[in-house]
Design a protein around this motif. Structure first.
Motif, short mmCIF file in Angstrom:
data_model
loop_
_atom_site.label_atom_id
_atom_site.label_comp_id
_atom_site.label_asym_id
_atom_site.label_seq_id
_atom_site.Cartn_x
_atom_site.Cartn_y
_atom_site.Cartn_z
N LYS A 104 0.83 -1.20 0.00
CA LYS A 104 0.00 0.00 0.00
C LYS A 104 0.87 1.26 0.00
CE LYS A 104 -3.73 2.28 2.54
NZ LYS A 104 -4.59 2.24 3.75
N ASN A 105 0.57 2.17 -0.91
CA ASN A 105 1.29 3.45 -1.04
C ASN A 105 2.78 3.26 -1.29
OD1 ASN A 105 -1.18 4.56 -0.37
ND2 ASN A 105 -0.61 5.06 1.73
N SER A 106 3.18 2.09 -1.76
CA SER A 106 4.59 1.80 -1.95
C SER A 106 4.93 1.70 -3.43
CB SER A 106 4.96 0.49 -1.25
OG SER A 106 6.29 0.13 -1.53
N SER A 107 6.13 2.15 -3.79
CA SER A 107 6.60 2.04 -5.16
C SER A 107 7.55 0.85 -5.31
CB SER A 107 7.32 3.33 -5.57
OG SER A 107 8.43 3.56 -4.73
N GLY A 134 3.94 4.00 3.22
CA GLY A 134 4.68 3.55 2.04
C GLY A 134 6.05 2.99 2.39
N VAL A 135 6.77 3.68 3.29
CA VAL A 135 8.10 3.21 3.71
C VAL A 135 7.96 1.94 4.55
CG1 VAL A 135 10.16 3.80 5.04
CG2 VAL A 135 9.06 5.54 3.62
N ALA A 136 6.95 1.90 5.42
CA ALA A 136 6.71 0.70 6.22
C ALA A 136 6.42 -0.51 5.34
CB ALA A 136 5.56 0.95 7.19
N GLU A 137 5.64 -0.28 4.28
CA GLU A 137 5.30 -1.38 3.37
C GLU A 137 6.53 -1.85 2.58
OE1 GLU A 137 1.54 -2.72 2.34
OE2 GLU A 137 2.42 -2.79 4.35
N GLU A 138 7.42 -0.93 2.26
CA GLU A 138 8.67 -1.32 1.61
C GLU A 138 9.47 -2.25 2.51
OE1 GLU A 138 11.48 1.28 -1.02
OE2 GLU A 138 12.20 1.48 1.05
N ALA A 139 9.53 -1.92 3.81
CA ALA A 139 10.22 -2.77 4.77
C ALA A 139 9.53 -4.13 4.90
CB ALA A 139 10.27 -2.08 6.14
N ARG A 140 8.19 -4.13 4.87
CA ARG A 140 7.45 -5.38 4.95
C ARG A 140 7.74 -6.28 3.75
NH1 ARG A 140 3.09 -7.48 2.60
NH2 ARG A 140 2.50 -5.53 1.56
N LEU A 141 7.71 -5.70 2.56
CA LEU A 141 7.97 -6.48 1.35
C LEU A 141 9.36 -7.10 1.38
CD1 LEU A 141 6.33 -4.12 -1.29
CD2 LEU A 141 5.52 -6.40 -0.66
N MET A 142 10.34 -6.34 1.84
CA MET A 142 11.70 -6.86 1.92
C MET A 142 11.78 -8.00 2.93
SD MET A 142 14.64 -6.51 0.55
CE MET A 142 16.32 -7.03 0.83
N SER A 143 11.16 -7.83 4.08
CA SER A 143 11.18 -8.87 5.11
C SER A 143 10.47 -10.13 4.63
CB SER A 143 10.51 -8.37 6.40
OG SER A 143 11.23 -7.29 6.96
#
Length: 260
Positions: A104-107, A134-143
Motif C-alpha cells: 500500500k502506497n509503496s513504489s 509507504g516506507v513501512a510497506e517497503e520494509a514489509r515487502l523486503m522482510s
C-alpha cells in the motif's frame, strides 16, 4: 581456476572450505548487456535477495534485469519504481507469468516464481502516521521476500500514545524477533517503543516533516540521539535496509532456536 578445478582441489584437500567458498563467490556475478552486474548468489551467501533500485533506470533496463535475475533465482525486489513505470512493470510481470507482491502506497514490488513460504522469523512493523505507510510497506515487502512473517500496525504515533499499547502486547505475545518503527516529524515513536521492549528495534526516519529539520532531518537526528538503548537507525526512508536487517536478525534467531 574453473569451478571443476576448485571442487577437485577441495576434494583432494589442496584448498580449505573457506578458500573454495571465496573462489566460488567470484562466479556469482551475472552481467547484463553492459547495464548491470547482478549478485546472483547473494541470497545463498547473505540470505538477502537481489534488489533493483529502479528510480534511476530506464524501463527496458529494469525488465532485462528482472528477467535475468529470475532465470537464476526465485525472487527479486524492485524498489523505488517511477510512477510512470509501475503499471508497466506489473503488466510485464503478468505477461512473463511472474507472481507479484505489492504494498500500500509503496513504489516497491517483489516479483517471484514459486510461492514465498514464511518459514523464517517474525518481524513487527509499526508506522507512526498514515504518511509513513509507504516506507513501512517497503520494509514489509523486503522482510517477506526473506521468508519472514510480518505483523504490522499503522497510524500508532505518539500524538495518540494510547494506540501503541495493544499492538505492542500482540507483538510480544507473538514473540517477534525484531521490530521496525517508521516515523517522520520528530521521530519519537522509535525511542518510545525501544524503551518498552527487550527486542531489537530498527528505526526508519521518514521524510515527512516541514520547516526547520524538515525532509526527515529532525526524525533522523532524534533517533540517532535517542537515550533508549536497543535502538538502531537506518537512513531516511530506507525501508529496504531496515527490512533486510530485521529479517536477518529474525531468521538467525529462528535458526538458533531450531538447533536447540
Amino acid at each position: 581456476m574453473e569451478i571443476r578445478e576448485i571442487l577437485e582441489s577441495l576434494e583432494k584437500g589442496k584448498i580449505s572450505i573457506n578458500n573454495a567458498k571465496k573462489m566460488l563467490s567470484l562466479y556469482s556475478i551475472e552481467e547484463i548487456e553492459g547495464i548491470a552486474k547482478i549478485d546472483i548468489n547473494r541470497r545463498k551467501r547473505k540470505g538477502i535477495p537481489e534488489v533493483i533500485f529502479a528510480e534511476s533506470k530506464k524501463l527496458d533496463e529494469i525488465k532485462k534485469i528482472i528477467q535475468k535475475t529470475l532465470e537464476k533465482t526465485n525472487s527479486v525486489v524492485v524498489s523505488r519504481i517511477n510512477k510512470g513505470d509501475y503499471a508497466k512493470i506489473l503488466a510485464f510481470a503478468k505477461k512473463s507469468k511472474f507472481k507479484v507482491k505489492t504494498g500500500k502506497n509503496s513504489s516497491t514490488l517483489v516479483l517471484y516464481k514459486k510461492p514465498i513460504i514464511f518459514k523464517g522469523g517474525k518481524v513487527g512493523i509499526l508506522a507512526a502516521g498514515t504518511s509513513d505507510i509507504g516506507v513501512a510497506e517497503e520494509a514489509r515487502l523486503m522482510s517477506e521476500a526473506m521468508n519472514c512473517k510480518c505483523i504490522s500496525s499503522y497510524d500508532v504515533g505518539v500524538a495518540g500514545i494510547q494506540r501503541i499499547f495493544p499492538i505492542l502486547k500482540e507483538m510480544i505475545s507473538e514473540d517477534v524477533d525484531c521490530i521496525i518503527v517508521v516515523a517522520g516529524m520528530e521521530g519519537a515513536l522509535a525511542t518510545l517503543v525501544s524503551s518498552m521492549v527487550d527486542i531489537p528495534v530498527i528505526g526508519i526516519p521518514t521524510s515527512i516533516g516541514y520547516g526547520y529539520g524538515g525532509k526527515g532531518i529532525a526524525a533522523l537526528a532524534s533517533m540517532l540521539q535517542s537515550c533508549s538503548l536497543g535502538l538502531s537507525v537506518v537512513n531516511i526512508d530506507n525501508g529496504i535496509a531496515a527490512g533486510a536487517i530485521s529479517a536477518n536478525i529474525a531468521n538467525r534467531a529462528i535458526r538458533k532456536n531450531r538447533t536447540k
